[in-house]
Design a protein around this motif. Structure first.
Motif, PDB file in Angstrom:
ATOM      1  N   LYS A   6       0.818  -1.024   0.084  1.00 18.48           N
ATOM      2  CA  LYS A   6      -0.267  -0.032   0.018  1.00 18.48           C
ATOM      3  C   LYS A   6       0.901   1.488  -0.238  1.00 18.48           C
ATOM      4  CE  LYS A   6      -3.166  -2.236   2.865  1.00 18.48           C
ATOM      5  NZ  LYS A   6      -2.433  -3.334   3.726  1.00 18.48           N
ATOM      6  N   GLU A  63       3.384   3.109   2.479  1.00 16.14           N
ATOM      7  CA  GLU A  63       4.166   1.272   3.134  1.00 16.14           C
ATOM      8  C   GLU A  63       5.920   1.945   3.444  1.00 16.14           C
ATOM      9  OE1 GLU A  63       1.045  -1.954   4.603  1.00 16.14           O
ATOM     10  OE2 GLU A  63       2.284  -2.346   2.283  1.00 16.14           O
ATOM     11  N   CYS A  80       6.018   4.331  -2.159  1.00 16.26           N
ATOM     12  CA  CYS A  80       6.652   2.897  -0.759  1.00 16.26           C
ATOM     13  C   CYS A  80       7.626   3.797  -0.631  1.00 16.26           C
ATOM     14  CB  CYS A  80       6.463   1.811  -0.436  1.00 16.26           C
ATOM     15  SG  CYS A  80       4.967   0.656  -1.440  1.00 16.26           S
ATOM     16  N   ASP A 100       7.024  -2.340   7.039  1.00 12.77           N
ATOM     17  CA  ASP A 100       5.693  -3.099   6.698  1.00 12.77           C
ATOM     18  C   ASP A 100       6.094  -4.476   6.136  1.00 12.77           C
ATOM     19  OD1 ASP A 100       3.949  -1.452   7.882  1.00 12.77           O
ATOM     20  OD2 ASP A 100       4.715   0.230   6.994  1.00 12.77           O
ATOM     21  N   GLY A 139       2.890  -6.851   9.909  1.00 10.36           N
ATOM     22  CA  GLY A 139       3.683  -7.209   8.619  1.00 10.36           C
ATOM     23  C   GLY A 139       3.963  -8.279   7.639  1.00 10.36           C
TER      24      GLY A 139
END
Length: 347
Positions: A156, A159, A183, A229, A251
């Protein structure tokens, strides 16, 4: 090629005997035999001329005599080394392929091969990119990065992502996929040159040389003060042990490979597995062979990104089949910078 198209000289890389510990060039040898370029009557296979070969860490598994189930079969002493490559079809008994077609998939480490398992081959339709890319970026390594990151990790925007062995064939792509997703990406590698590549060529937010870090846990806390994550695992051992307590709640750890363990007679133990429970972390291994059905979707995503300059790729190219053993052994010493490719022929 012989004028009658029947028989030619054929250089081959032969596997000599099972390996314990680190493999050596002398575990393989170059031989010259002959190859028949005519298929037997009724054959549904292909005769191909090999152009590019892929050097990959998983080949180490083929060199071990397994006493328990493994995802790779042991080579037989005296057989030709096999792996992924790019080849040109010379003769076909399979209606899906015709002479002149370019393909990528499993083939022999030799100049000419007869391939009977044609269902494992992919026809190359896009030749406006370097053919060598089909050993990596547009081949097994690329699909591995795509499937592991998008299908398993479900990233996402925003992250935090950590990638070990990040400048390798798979890692460099995972990092770029992560940046395109929005990210924060950190990678580790084993030299200053590779670290510079990660930050300046592939666009990682940060990168570090793990050899310069006496305390990997402290290094990860420095780069990920709020935790990780997603961890894309290529190394295993002490690196995995350091990552586990630095994972964030819920995670994900995609286990692609563990190159630090491949040459050990007794794998290193992991002490921080309790973190999986405490942090509710999902950790799972995967094999690219389970995701071949996604190859068309993968190409639709990656080809435009290459052409638009959003994805770049670095190859370490070695000329000549005779240099293939040294190129493979170099992977385990970190000598390669980028995807290791062997050129058999450019014709």
């Amino acid at each position: 090629m012989a004028s009658d198209g029947v028989e030619v000289s054929n250089k081959q890389v032969i596997f000599k005997d099972y390996v314990t510990g680190f493999p050596k060039e002398s575990d393989m040898e170059l031989r010259t035999s002959t190859a028949k370029l005519k298929l037997p009557q009724g054959s549904t296979g292909l005769v191909v001329k090999n152009l590019y070969l892929s050097c990959d860490p998983y080949l180490r598994g083929h060199m071990t005599k397994h006493d328990r189930p493994s995802y790779v079969q042991s080579f037989n002493p005296g057989q030709t080394v096999t792996g992924y490559g790019v080849a040109k079809v010379l003769e076909s008994g399979d209606p899906k392929f015709k002479p002149g077609d370019l393909v990528w998939g499993p083939t022999g480490w030799e100049e000419y091969s007869v391939i009977t398992a044609t269902e494992s081959l992919f026809k190359i339709h896009h030749t406006d990119v370097p053919l060598s890319y089909y050993t990596g970026l547009l081949g097994m390594a690329g699909l591995t990065a795509y499937a592991g990151f998008f299908e398993f990790c479900s990233p996402k925007k925003g992250e935090t992502i950590y990638i070990s062995a990040a400048s390798g064939a798979v890692g460099q792509l995972v990092g770029q996929f992560a940046k395109l997703t929005g990210c924060y990406v950190v990678g580790s590698a084993g030299s200053k040159k590779k670290v510079d590549l990660l930050k300046n060529k592939f666009g990682f937010d940060e990168a570090f040389n793990y050899k310069d870090e006496p305390d990997l846990d402290a290094a990860l806390r420095r780069y990920f003060p709020d935790g990780i994550d997603i961890y894309f695992e290529n190394v295993g051992g002490k690196m995995l042990d350091a990552v586990l307590p630095n994972m964030r709640l819920k995670g994900r750890i995609a286990v692609c490979g563990m190159i630090s363990q491949y040459n050990l007679e007794k794998p290193e133990g992991i002490h921080n597995l309790m973190s999986l429970i405490v942090k509710q972390v999902r950790m799972e291994g995967f094999l690219v062979s389970s995701y071949c059905h996604l190859y068309g979707k993968f190409l639709e995503t990656v080809l435009p990104a290459i052409k638009e300059g959003k994805i770049t790729y670095v190859e370490d190219v070695v000329e000549g089949l005779e240099n293939a053993p040294a190129a493979l052994i170099g992977l385990f010493a970190g000598r390669n910078v980028g995807k290791q490719v062997v050129v058999v022929s450019r014709e």
